[in-house]
Design a protein around this motif. Structure first.
Motif, PDB file in Angstrom:
ATOM      1  N   THR A 154       1.133  -5.043  -0.896  1.00 26.31           N
ATOM      2  CA  THR A 154       1.357  -3.759  -1.561  1.00 26.31           C
ATOM      3  C   THR A 154       2.837  -3.478  -1.716  1.00 26.31           C
ATOM      4  O   THR A 154       3.660  -3.919  -0.903  1.00 26.31           O
ATOM      5  CB  THR A 154       0.676  -2.598  -0.807  1.00 26.31           C
ATOM      6  N   CYS A 156       5.455  -0.180  -3.731  1.00 31.20           N
ATOM      7  CA  CYS A 156       5.490   1.027  -4.557  1.00 31.20           C
ATOM      8  C   CYS A 156       6.716   0.985  -5.457  1.00 31.20           C
ATOM      9  O   CYS A 156       7.751   0.445  -5.082  1.00 31.20           O
ATOM     10  CB  CYS A 156       5.480   2.300  -3.712  1.00 31.20           C
ATOM     11  N   ASN A 168      -0.361   6.133  -2.184  1.00 33.29           N
ATOM     12  CA  ASN A 168       0.057   5.356  -1.016  1.00 33.29           C
ATOM     13  C   ASN A 168      -0.945   5.438   0.138  1.00 33.29           C
ATOM     14  O   ASN A 168      -1.344   4.417   0.693  1.00 33.29           O
ATOM     15  CB  ASN A 168       1.451   5.786  -0.567  1.00 33.29           C
ATOM     16  N   VAL A 171      -4.047   3.387  -0.672  1.00 32.89           N
ATOM     17  CA  VAL A 171      -3.869   1.958  -0.395  1.00 32.89           C
ATOM     18  C   VAL A 171      -3.971   1.703   1.103  1.00 32.89           C
ATOM     19  O   VAL A 171      -4.551   0.701   1.540  1.00 32.89           O
ATOM     20  CB  VAL A 171      -2.524   1.456  -0.953  1.00 32.89           C
ATOM     21  N   PHE A 175      -6.315  -0.962   2.820  1.00 37.83           N
ATOM     22  CA  PHE A 175      -5.827  -1.968   3.752  1.00 37.83           C
ATOM     23  C   PHE A 175      -6.673  -1.985   5.031  1.00 37.83           C
ATOM     24  O   PHE A 175      -7.045  -3.054   5.528  1.00 37.83           O
ATOM     25  CB  PHE A 175      -4.366  -1.694   4.096  1.00 37.83           C
ATOM     26  N   CYS A 185      -3.054  -8.509   5.199  1.00 35.75           N
ATOM     27  CA  CYS A 185      -2.456  -7.513   4.309  1.00 35.75           C
ATOM     28  C   CYS A 185      -0.975  -7.384   4.642  1.00 35.75           C
ATOM     29  O   CYS A 185      -0.591  -7.346   5.814  1.00 35.75           O
ATOM     30  CB  CYS A 185      -3.153  -6.159   4.464  1.00 35.75           C
ATOM     31  N   PHE A 187       2.694  -5.297   3.878  1.00 37.54           N
ATOM     32  CA  PHE A 187       3.501  -4.231   3.290  1.00 37.54           C
ATOM     33  C   PHE A 187       4.961  -4.547   3.547  1.00 37.54           C
ATOM     34  O   PHE A 187       5.287  -5.361   4.404  1.00 37.54           O
ATOM     35  CB  PHE A 187       3.096  -2.856   3.839  1.00 37.54           C
ATOM     36  N   LYS A 254       1.391   3.522   2.903  1.00 30.40           N
ATOM     37  CA  LYS A 254       0.677   2.376   2.335  1.00 30.40           C
ATOM     38  C   LYS A 254       0.157   1.427   3.401  1.00 30.40           C
ATOM     39  O   LYS A 254      -0.728   0.614   3.134  1.00 30.40           O
ATOM     40  CB  LYS A 254       1.583   1.595   1.378  1.00 30.40           C
ATOM     41  N   THR A 310      -1.383  -8.094  -5.625  1.00 30.93           N
ATOM     42  CA  THR A 310      -0.461  -7.054  -5.179  1.00 30.93           C
ATOM     43  C   THR A 310      -0.951  -5.698  -5.668  1.00 30.93           C
ATOM     44  O   THR A 310      -1.209  -5.516  -6.861  1.00 30.93           O
ATOM     45  CB  THR A 310       0.963  -7.298  -5.699  1.00 30.93           C
ATOM     46  N   LEU A 311      -1.076  -4.748  -4.748  1.00 28.85           N
ATOM     47  CA  LEU A 311      -1.438  -3.367  -5.079  1.00 28.85           C
ATOM     48  C   LEU A 311      -0.149  -2.594  -5.308  1.00 28.85           C
ATOM     49  O   LEU A 311       0.646  -2.415  -4.383  1.00 28.85           O
ATOM     50  CB  LEU A 311      -2.246  -2.743  -3.942  1.00 28.85           C
ATOM     51  N   THR A 313       1.648   0.790  -6.286  1.00 31.24           N
ATOM     52  CA  THR A 313       1.481   2.235  -6.449  1.00 31.24           C
ATOM     53  C   THR A 313       2.662   2.807  -7.222  1.00 31.24           C
ATOM     54  O   THR A 313       3.803   2.368  -7.053  1.00 31.24           O
ATOM     55  CB  THR A 313       1.370   2.944  -5.093  1.00 31.24           C
TER      56      THR A 313
END
Length: 408
Positions: A154, A156, A168, A171, A175, A185, A187, A254, A310-311, A313
């Motif tokens: 993830t 942003c 956020n 997500v 996660f 996962c 970040f 996130k 990839t997430l 935001t």
């Protein structure tokens, strides 16, 4: 997550020789110096709409970081074959990269422009080889893939006052659900987590890892202070964010609530499932300028760690995607979603209107991860976005406290 409908259909992927599985089967066309960028791009353009993606390194003198990231990307589980495009006089170790790829049983071929007659001749030979590779990959079967074989990241970008309230934390909920099923996962954005280091320390799997996290964020704060800038952009302020601390707390959301099991650096693949923090700020003295020159540079580093998806935001809005690995856009602001709906996958701003809860949004994101992992294109994929950027950084090897022990 085991009671939800999104798990009714199994995941499927392509098995690689190292045991990992990809959710895409891409031919990567990789230029090894900026002087070969045009030729590589022209080759790729012949296959618009097909799984042929352009990546590359622009510098003439790659360092260890650039070489490691290129090796990781060329053998990313979503990549099935690679065409290397060289000018011929750059310093990139093209034969070393070629051998590294070949050792993974992927088809690989190198074209050197200075030896192939120039632009037109190299493009023609490249198109011929890529066409062959596309046909070869189309014959490869897919195999069953479990959730614990998935790596989801993830990031942003274009944050505003709604980001830390809607997208956020949504997500973060996703996660937590993915981690419960064994997925890894990741970040990152340690420069945007300043002030949150002791929150993360309390969530660390071991006291030693917690200390490493605190040191990592302190390093990021020093780096930004030395350069005389932070990660707070004018667009953040225009979107209603008031302080760096507010932005940091939004970025931190996130990560969800799961235990942090490891701290990794670009190119390090998580050895187990669980939640990992990616350190993207270079080690050593400040020498390379901005540690994150764009969101896509960070996406590349997440992919170098094996991220399948990839997430992304955003509150202000972003239209970028990525080569190799799909990007799923989660829009925080309902007004932004209304303006940019063709680029957004999830309208997390529905939370503000009382139309959805955080748990419902988290479940929606997990469902979308499942669909995209099984081949459905994300919005940026369908639009043809394949942004890519790789520059210079420097990192020291991970310390023993940074990674979990397998089986523990």
């Amino acid at each position: 997550m085991s009671t939800n409908t999104e798990r009714a259909a199994p995941l499927q992927g392509w098995l690689r020789s190292d045991g990992r599985k990809g959710i895409r089967n891409v031919v990567a066309v990789a230029y090894l110096v900026e002087c070969a960028h045009f030729v590589a791009s022209e080759i790729t353009q012949h296959f618009r709409g097909q799984p042929v993606h352009l990546i590359g390194f622009p510098g003439c003198y790659p360092n260890a970081y650039a070489d490691k990231v290129m090796r990781q990307l060329a053998t990313h589980p979503n990549v099935g074959a690679v065409l290397l495009v060289s000018l011929g006089c750059e310093s990139f170790d093209k034969r070393g990269l070629e051998t590294h790829i070949a050792d993974t049983d992927r088809p690989v071929h190198t074209l050197t422009i200075q030896d192939k007659g120039g632009t037109r001749s190299t493009i023609a030979q490249g198109v011929e080889w890529v066409q062959w590779a596309v046909e070869q990959l189309a014959e490869q079967p897919r195999v069953a893939m479990q959730w614990d074989e998935l790596v989801v990241a993830t990031i942003c970008g274009g944050s505003d006052g709604t980001s830390g309230i809607t997208a956020n934390p949504a997500v973060g909920r996703a996660f937590d659900r993915l981690i419960d099923e064994g997925a890894a996962c990741i970040f990152e954005e340690t420069g945007e987590l300043v002030g949150c280091e002791f929150h993360m320390k309390r969530r660390a799997a071991t006291p030693e890892l917690g200390d490493e996290i605190v040191r990592t964020v302190a390093k990021a704060a020093r780096y930004y202070a030395t350069l005389g800038h932070g990660s707070f952009a004018p667009g953040n302020a225009d979107g209603g964010l008031t302080t760096q601390e507010e932005k940091s707390l939004g970025a931190y959301a996130k990560s969800g609530d799961s235990q942090i099991v490891g701290l990794i650096k670009p190119g390090d693949v998580p050895p187990t499932g669980g939640l990992y923090l990616l350190d993207v700020v270079p080690d050593g003295e400040v020498r390379f300028g901005f540690p994150n020159i764009s969101d896509n540079a960070e996406i590349v580093e997440l992919m170098a760690c094996g991220a399948h998806i990839t997430l992304f935001t955003t509150g202000r809005g972003s239209v970028v995607g990525s080569a190799i690995a799909p990007v799923i856009k989660i829009c925080a602001n309902p007004q932004t979603y209304a303006r940019l709906a063709e680029d957004m996958d999830v309208n997390a701003g529905r939370l503000l209107n009382g139309e959805a809860t955080l748990d419902e949004l988290g479940a929606e994101i997990v469902t979308l991860v499942h669909e995209v992992a099984n081949g459905a294109p994300s919005k940026s994929e369908a639009l043809g976005h394949q942004e890519f950027i790789l520059t210079y950084k420097q990192f020291e090897p991970l310390g023993p406290a940074c990674l979990p022990i397998r089986g523990v």
